[in-house]
Design an enzyme around this catalytic site. Structure first.
Site, mmCIF file in Angstrom:
data_model
loop_
_atom_site.group_PDB
_atom_site.id
_atom_site.type_symbol
_atom_site.label_atom_id
_atom_site.label_comp_id
_atom_site.label_asym_id
_atom_site.label_seq_id
_atom_site.Cartn_x
_atom_site.Cartn_y
_atom_site.Cartn_z
ATOM 1 N N TYR A 153 0.821 -1.075 0.096
ATOM 2 C CA TYR A 153 -0.004 0.056 0.100
ATOM 3 C C TYR A 153 0.927 1.223 0.090
ATOM 4 O O TYR A 153 0.629 2.232 -0.891
ATOM 5 C CB TYR A 153 -1.003 0.036 1.149
ATOM 6 C CG TYR A 153 -1.711 1.299 1.678
ATOM 7 C CD1 TYR A 153 -2.470 1.606 0.809
ATOM 8 C CD2 TYR A 153 -1.191 2.043 2.956
ATOM 9 C CE1 TYR A 153 -3.256 2.973 0.970
ATOM 10 C CE2 TYR A 153 -1.743 3.171 2.935
ATOM 11 C CZ TYR A 153 -2.771 3.885 2.197
ATOM 12 O OH TYR A 153 -3.281 4.812 2.583
HETATM 13 P P1 NAD Z 1 -12.267 5.303 2.513
HETATM 14 O O1 NAD Z 1 -11.761 4.202 1.815
HETATM 15 O O2 NAD Z 1 -12.940 5.547 3.477
HETATM 16 O O3 NAD Z 1 -12.350 6.196 1.247
HETATM 17 C C1 NAD Z 1 -11.882 6.058 -0.131
HETATM 18 C C2 NAD Z 1 -13.144 6.403 -1.040
HETATM 19 O O4 NAD Z 1 -12.661 6.176 -2.375
HETATM 20 C C3 NAD Z 1 -14.164 4.910 -0.802
HETATM 21 O O5 NAD Z 1 -15.269 5.546 -0.775
HETATM 22 C C4 NAD Z 1 -14.109 4.569 -2.367
HETATM 23 O O6 NAD Z 1 -15.276 3.625 -2.578
HETATM 24 C C5 NAD Z 1 -13.472 5.279 -3.142
HETATM 25 N N1 NAD Z 1 -12.701 4.943 -4.374
HETATM 26 C C6 NAD Z 1 -11.706 4.163 -4.409
HETATM 27 N N2 NAD Z 1 -11.340 3.701 -5.670
HETATM 28 C C7 NAD Z 1 -12.412 4.535 -6.426
HETATM 29 C C8 NAD Z 1 -12.357 4.860 -7.985
HETATM 30 N N3 NAD Z 1 -11.562 3.929 -8.762
HETATM 31 N N4 NAD Z 1 -13.155 5.588 -8.347
HETATM 32 C C9 NAD Z 1 -14.159 6.201 -7.399
HETATM 33 N N5 NAD Z 1 -13.886 6.108 -6.097
HETATM 34 C C10 NAD Z 1 -13.085 5.332 -5.547
HETATM 35 O O7 NAD Z 1 -10.570 5.955 2.857
HETATM 36 P P2 NAD Z 1 -10.216 7.143 3.849
HETATM 37 O O8 NAD Z 1 -9.611 6.418 5.225
HETATM 38 O O9 NAD Z 1 -11.295 8.081 3.918
HETATM 39 O O10 NAD Z 1 -8.861 7.518 2.973
HETATM 40 C C11 NAD Z 1 -9.073 8.750 2.141
HETATM 41 C C12 NAD Z 1 -7.544 8.985 1.583
HETATM 42 O O11 NAD Z 1 -6.664 9.297 2.606
HETATM 43 C C13 NAD Z 1 -7.112 7.805 0.836
HETATM 44 O O12 NAD Z 1 -6.220 8.335 -0.515
HETATM 45 C C14 NAD Z 1 -6.079 7.156 1.823
HETATM 46 O O13 NAD Z 1 -4.951 6.457 1.159
HETATM 47 C C15 NAD Z 1 -5.483 8.464 2.532
HETATM 48 N N6 NAD Z 1 -5.142 8.507 3.834
HETATM 49 C C16 NAD Z 1 -5.713 7.712 4.907
HETATM 50 C C17 NAD Z 1 -5.387 7.740 6.208
HETATM 51 C C18 NAD Z 1 -6.304 7.331 7.316
HETATM 52 O O14 NAD Z 1 -5.783 7.094 8.411
HETATM 53 N N7 NAD Z 1 -7.815 7.173 7.066
HETATM 54 C C19 NAD Z 1 -4.149 8.113 6.648
HETATM 55 C C20 NAD Z 1 -3.157 8.463 5.484
HETATM 56 C C21 NAD Z 1 -3.808 8.487 4.217
HETATM 57 C C1 UGA Z 2 -3.745 3.971 8.767
HETATM 58 C C2 UGA Z 2 -4.673 3.954 7.602
HETATM 59 O O1 UGA Z 2 -5.483 2.743 7.882
HETATM 60 C C3 UGA Z 2 -4.066 4.069 6.492
HETATM 61 O O2 UGA Z 2 -4.923 4.154 5.427
HETATM 62 C C4 UGA Z 2 -2.934 5.119 6.360
HETATM 63 O O3 UGA Z 2 -2.425 5.173 5.056
HETATM 64 C C5 UGA Z 2 -2.170 4.946 7.340
HETATM 65 O O4 UGA Z 2 -2.860 5.146 8.555
HETATM 66 C C6 UGA Z 2 -0.952 6.465 7.332
HETATM 67 O O5 UGA Z 2 -0.905 6.790 8.422
HETATM 68 O O6 UGA Z 2 -0.387 6.548 6.470
HETATM 69 P P1 UGA Z 2 -2.720 2.074 10.439
HETATM 70 O O7 UGA Z 2 -1.475 3.014 11.066
HETATM 71 O O8 UGA Z 2 -2.319 0.836 10.170
HETATM 72 O O9 UGA Z 2 -3.072 2.875 9.012
HETATM 73 O O10 UGA Z 2 -4.168 2.548 11.345
HETATM 74 P P2 UGA Z 2 -4.808 1.588 12.164
HETATM 75 O O11 UGA Z 2 -5.861 0.486 11.504
HETATM 76 O O12 UGA Z 2 -5.949 2.587 13.005
HETATM 77 O O13 UGA Z 2 -4.021 0.913 13.098
HETATM 78 C C7 UGA Z 2 -3.200 1.503 14.150
HETATM 79 C C8 UGA Z 2 -2.482 0.498 14.987
HETATM 80 O O14 UGA Z 2 -3.405 -0.545 15.456
HETATM 81 C C9 UGA Z 2 -1.564 -0.411 14.235
HETATM 82 O O15 UGA Z 2 -0.353 -0.495 14.716
HETATM 83 C C10 UGA Z 2 -2.312 -1.715 14.014
HETATM 84 O O16 UGA Z 2 -1.165 -2.704 13.944
HETATM 85 C C11 UGA Z 2 -2.838 -1.756 15.077
HETATM 86 N N1 UGA Z 2 -4.235 -2.640 15.215
HETATM 87 C C12 UGA Z 2 -5.011 -2.052 14.234
HETATM 88 C C13 UGA Z 2 -4.401 -3.667 15.902
HETATM 89 O O17 UGA Z 2 -3.296 -3.882 17.015
HETATM 90 N N2 UGA Z 2 -5.632 -4.422 15.868
HETATM 91 C C14 UGA Z 2 -6.512 -4.219 15.063
HETATM 92 O O18 UGA Z 2 -7.489 -4.683 15.038
HETATM 93 C C15 UGA Z 2 -6.143 -3.058 14.108
#
Ligand code: NAD
Ligand code: UGA
Length: 317
Positions: A153
């Site tokens: 990813y």
């Molecule tokens: P999310 O999965 O809730 O939202 C992403 C949305 O994109 C989904 O609703 C999905 O249906 C849509 N999508 C995916 N592919 C598509 C396509 N081909 N056409 C149209 N729609 C499409 O994810 P999120 O947690 O809201 O993350 C949003 C963005 O932020 C992502 O780019 C993710 O990589 C980035 N990001 C998220 C986190 C986090 O902690 N949530 C951290 C770092 C970066």
């Molecule tokens: C999150 C988002 O899911 C990614 O989309 C994003 O890109 C990433 O942050 C980012 O910062 O770039 P992650 O840090 O793995 O990824 O977020 P969580 O799923 O909330 O996990 C946080 C921590 O909890 C991790 O260390 C994971 O191993 C742990 N975890 C998660 C558990 O111990 N148990 C679980 O059921 C889920």
């Protein structure tokens, strides 16, 4: 008042961003195709406050299959692109699933950047990720440190970020990337830690912790991640990358302790092996975002967790 495109608008962060843009008086065109990574019903709920807004237009479409030129040149034309659509989720990106990650993270971004070439866009904000760093050589980690993802990813997010930079350098597409650090809050994706933990505590189920729980994250409240986008929109900066962190590094065990205090219930916990692709620690050096964008996280972990617990309680009701 500007016209904005939010891709991934039915998702966790995209839906919050679209609501804030509308609250600021902008027009928003939102695109999402409801990928099956988690249930459509949850994404429909994310759109609930948006659907009835006159300033909002929803386009249900796959970005790889639609006419992106037509979308961007629409009437009125798009001025700001916020590209959040992606296949998120770190641990599921191995094996055959990688195809979905390359498609929705790399190919989609390249197509959108191609379509943006030559258009009078004011800004193209790409949602990148702390996962580009991998197990960083230094904490807090600055943008200048060499990225070395440890998950497929993270590789796709870094590739997309590089593409954004290439289209800025070669075609003057006004791109800028924001590296969010583990975002949480209401509407958090159901595969993410806090969503799982709170649901399990409320329902009296067992929480699975990967490894010893001493891994840490610079957890970022969703409104702060949204604010970084609003600041990026207003700033003159292009061609740059900014860390967007929550302001403090906390272990998973510490979060669980706080959730127990907030809910007044104790968590049942089991430990399994650490997951491939997970980094051990993240910590954002946000001095560049502070200096150039004026970014400063405002919501403390305690406050953010309280808001998230309140939201999850309404979900269970
Ligand atoms: P999310 O999965 O809730 O939202 C992403 C949305 O994109 C989904 O609703 C999905 O249906 C849509 N999508 C995916 N592919 C598509 C396509 N081909 N056409 C149209 N729609 C499409 O994810 P999120 O947690 O809201 O993350 C949003 C963005 O932020 C992502 O780019 C993710 O990589 C980035 N990001 C998220 C986190 C986090 O902690 N949530 C951290 C770092 C970066
Ligand atoms: C999150 C988002 O899911 C990614 O989309 C994003 O890109 C990433 O942050 C980012 O910062 O770039 P992650 O840090 O793995 O990824 O977020 P969580 O799923 O909330 O996990 C946080 C921590 O909890 C991790 O260390 C994971 O191993 C742990 N975890 C998660 C558990 O111990 N148990 C679980 O059921 C889920």
């Amino acid at each position: 008042m500007s016209t904005c495109l939010v891709t991934g608008v039915a998702g966790f962060i995209g839906s919050h961003l679209a609501e804030c843009l509308i609250a600021e008086g902008h027009q928003v065109v939102g695109v999402d195709c409801f990928t099956d990574y988690y249930p459509r019903a949850l994404k429909e709920q994310n759109l609930e406050n948006l659907r009835n807004q006159a300033q909002f237009r929803f386009v249900e479409a796959d970005l790889l299959e639609m006419d992106l030129g037509g979308l961007l040149r629409g009437a009125p034309p798009i001025e700001f692109v916020f590209h959040l659509a992606a296949q998120a989720g770190v641990r599921a990106s191995w094996g055959r699933q990688f195809e979905v990650y390359t498609r929705n993270n790399v190919l989609v971004t390249q197509r959108l950047l191609e379509a943006a070439k030559g258009l009078p866009l004011r800004k193209f904000v790409f949602s990148s990720s702390s996962s580009v760093y991998g197990d960083a050589e230094q904490y807090p980690t600055a943008e200048t440190l060499r990225p070395q993802p440890v998950s497929p990813y993270g590789v796709t997010k870094l590739a997309a970020e590089h593409l954004a930079h290439l289209y800025w350098k070669n075609f003057a597409v006004p791109t800028l990337s924001l590296r969010y650090f583990t975002v949480y809050g209401p509407r958090q994706r159901p595969d993410m830690a806090f969503h799982r933990f709170i649901r399990a505590i409320v329902q009296g189920e067992t929480i699975t912790i990967y490894g010893d729980g001493e891994q840490s994250r610079d957890f970022t409240y969703v409104r702060d991640a949204v604010e970084a986008n609003l600041l990026a929109m207003r700033s003159e900066a292009t061609g740059e990358v900014f860390n967007v962190g929550g302001g403090s590094r906390v272990t998973v065990n510490q979060v669980l302790g706080q959730l127990e205090e907030i809910t007044g219930r104790s968590a049942r916990v089991e430990h399994t092996e650490t997951q491939k692709g997970d980094v051990r620690h993240t910590a954002a050096d946000t001095s560049q975002a502070r200096k150039v964008l004026g970014y400063a996280p405002r919501v403390s972990l305690r406050e953010g967790l309280q808001r998230m617990v309140a939201w999850m309680e309404t979900m269970q009701a």
